[in-house]
Structures are given as structure tokens and as C-alpha cells.
Enzyme design. Structure first.
Site: not given
Ligand code: IPE
Ligand code: IPE
Ligand code: MG
Length: 237
Positions: A13-15, A18, A30, A58, A60-61, A64, A176
């Protein structure tokens, strides 16, 4: 004793944050995240990791913005196409967990080819979670059961699980599970770090594993009597 067949799960997480902090589009975050995964998979076997389950997308992604979803699907296909020869050379067995029926054809083909080509590899098992939801996986396993009394072992077979997770790492500062491996993490040690996933590397994994090895996993039992300090004994009688 160094346990050398650990199952480590990572919520990458955090792409997005960042990239945004650097004034870049999230898609570049990403992209950098894919490089981080490559580094971690390369480093993991020497650190005693035999199975690495990484959360890439996920269920749920899908919610987006379409542009980001498209970029992620493209990136995942590219990553698997690009990495498969290297995985084969490095002994990395690839499996993908999650739903397949909503993935684009190019990604499906990359998954099929990657899994088929690396099937016999034994150095490390990389399980990539794509369109994954732990709650859905548990529901599906329950529905596929024919009836009668089910044992825990049989249920775990239906879940497609190898070993329970020993250590779950989440980068990016959130604390979480976001619907990841809810059953498999029943006794996992949890490790949260503020490091954003694109910056994560071998040293970070080593640090997490060093901490993990210092923890005492009790699985509901009491500590080993020999290891218990004498000062605690008087409370036991
Ligand atoms: C969880 O991260 C899914 C992945 C890292 C692939 P999210 O960024 O989607 O989770 P939430 O929305 O912060 O819980
Ligand atoms: C994790 O990074 C990758 C995926 C969930 C696909 P995020 O895209 O959730 O990055 P943040 O949490 O918004 O920084
Ligand atoms: Mg995230």
C-alpha cells in the site's frame, strides 16, 4: 532457531500517495510499486521466506476511477509478461489467487502462461492476489462444500491454502486488513510500516523479519516454563 519456511503476506500500500507527494500521476506510483515487488521477491528466499502472498488488487479496487483501474490491469499484465522468464530462471513459482472472471483477456493470458511455465519452480512460491476478497473466498469455499460436517483441514483445502500466514506486513502507514487473508491470518504476527510501497526493499523486509523472530508466538498457550522469569512464578501458585 531460524525458521526458514515462512509464509509472509504483504499488503503493498502507498503507491498513490507516494506518487502524488512527488507531483506524479498515481499510475507512476503503481509502476514503481511493481519494481518494489520485483526487489522483494528477489530478496525473500535468502531471508527464509518460502511463500510470499502479495495483495496487488482488491475486489473493492474496481471502485476506483476507470483510468486507474485500466492502468493497473495493464501494469499487472506487463509485469507478469516481463517477469515470467526471470521467475523461471530464479525458481519462483507463481500462483494468482482471486476471481478470474472479471479480468481482461491479456492479463488472463499472462497469468495462465506465468503459472504454467513456473509450475515446477521450488525456491519460493509467489502468490499474487488479484481481484481478491477474503470474505468472498471464504463464502465460495463454504458454497463449494457438499454438506455434512466439515473439518478445519478440509475447509482450508477448499480455501486453497498452503500454510497459515506467519507474518503480515502492510506498508503505507494504514493499520487494517482491507479484506486480505482473513482466515489465513488467524495467528499471523502483524507488522505495519509507514514506508510507502514504492520505497520498500530488501532491508525493510529484513527488518520486519528480524522483529518477527524476536516475538513470542503463543497460539493461545502459556510461555515455556523454562523461559519464564522467576519473578513471575509466585503468581502461579
Ligand atoms: C488494499 O489497499 C489493497 C491493495 C493493497 C491491493 P487499499 O488502499 O485498497 O485499501 P484501503 O482502501 O486503504 O482500505
Ligand atoms: C496500493 O497503493 C496499490 C493498490 C491498491 C492497487 P494505493 O493505490 O492504495 O496507494 P494509496 O494508498 O492511495 O497511497
Ligand atoms: Mg491504498
Amino acid at each position: 532457531m531460524k525458521q526458514s519456511s515462512l509464509h509472509v503476506a504483504i499488503i503493498m500500500d502507498g503507491n498513490g500517495r507516494w506518487a502524488t507527494d512527488l507531483g506524479l500521476p498515481r499510475a507512476l506510483g503503481h509502476r514503481a510499486g511493481a519494481e518494489a515487488l520485483r526487489r522483494v521477491v528477489e530478496a525473500a528466499p535468502d531471508l527464509g521466506v518460502s511463500t510470499l502472498t502479495a495483495y496487488a488488487f482488491s475486489a473493492d479496487n474496481w471502485q476506483r476511477p476507470q483510468e486507474e483501474v485500466d492502468a493497473l490491469m495493464h501494469l499487472l499484465a506487463w509485469y507478469l509478461e516481463d517477469e515470467t522468464p526471470r521467475m523461471l530462471a530464479d525458481g519462483v513459482r507463481l500462483s494468482v489467487i482471486g476471481r478470474r472472471d472479471r479480468l481482461p483477456p491479456r492479463l488472463l493470458e499472462a497469468i495462465r502462461a506465468g503459472e504454467a511455465m513456473t509450475r515446477a519452480c521450488t525456491k519460493i512460491h509467489l502468490r499474487l492476489a488479484i481481484d481478491y476478497s477474503a470474505r468472498e473466498a471464504i463464502l465460495r469455499a463454504s458454497q463449494s462444500f457438499g454438506g455434512g460436517t466439515i473439518t478445519r483441514e478440509a475447509f482450508e483445502q477448499l480455501l486453497g491454502q498452503e500454510n497459515p500466514v506467519d507474518l503480515l506486513i502492510r506498508t503505507g502507514g494504514e493499520q487494517r486488513l482491507s479484506d486480505f487473508l482473513l482466515w489465513e491470518c488467524a495467528y499471523a504476527e502483524l507488522f505495519f510500516t509507514r514506508v510507502m510501497w514504492p520505497e520498500y526493499g530488501a532491508m525493510d523486509l529484513r527488518l520486519a523479519l528480524d522483529q518477527f523472530r524476536k516475538r513470542e508466538r503463543r497460539f493461545g498457550t502459556v510461555p515455556d516454563a523454562k523461559a519464564r522469569p522467576a519473578s513471575q512464578e509466585r503468581w502461579l501458585h
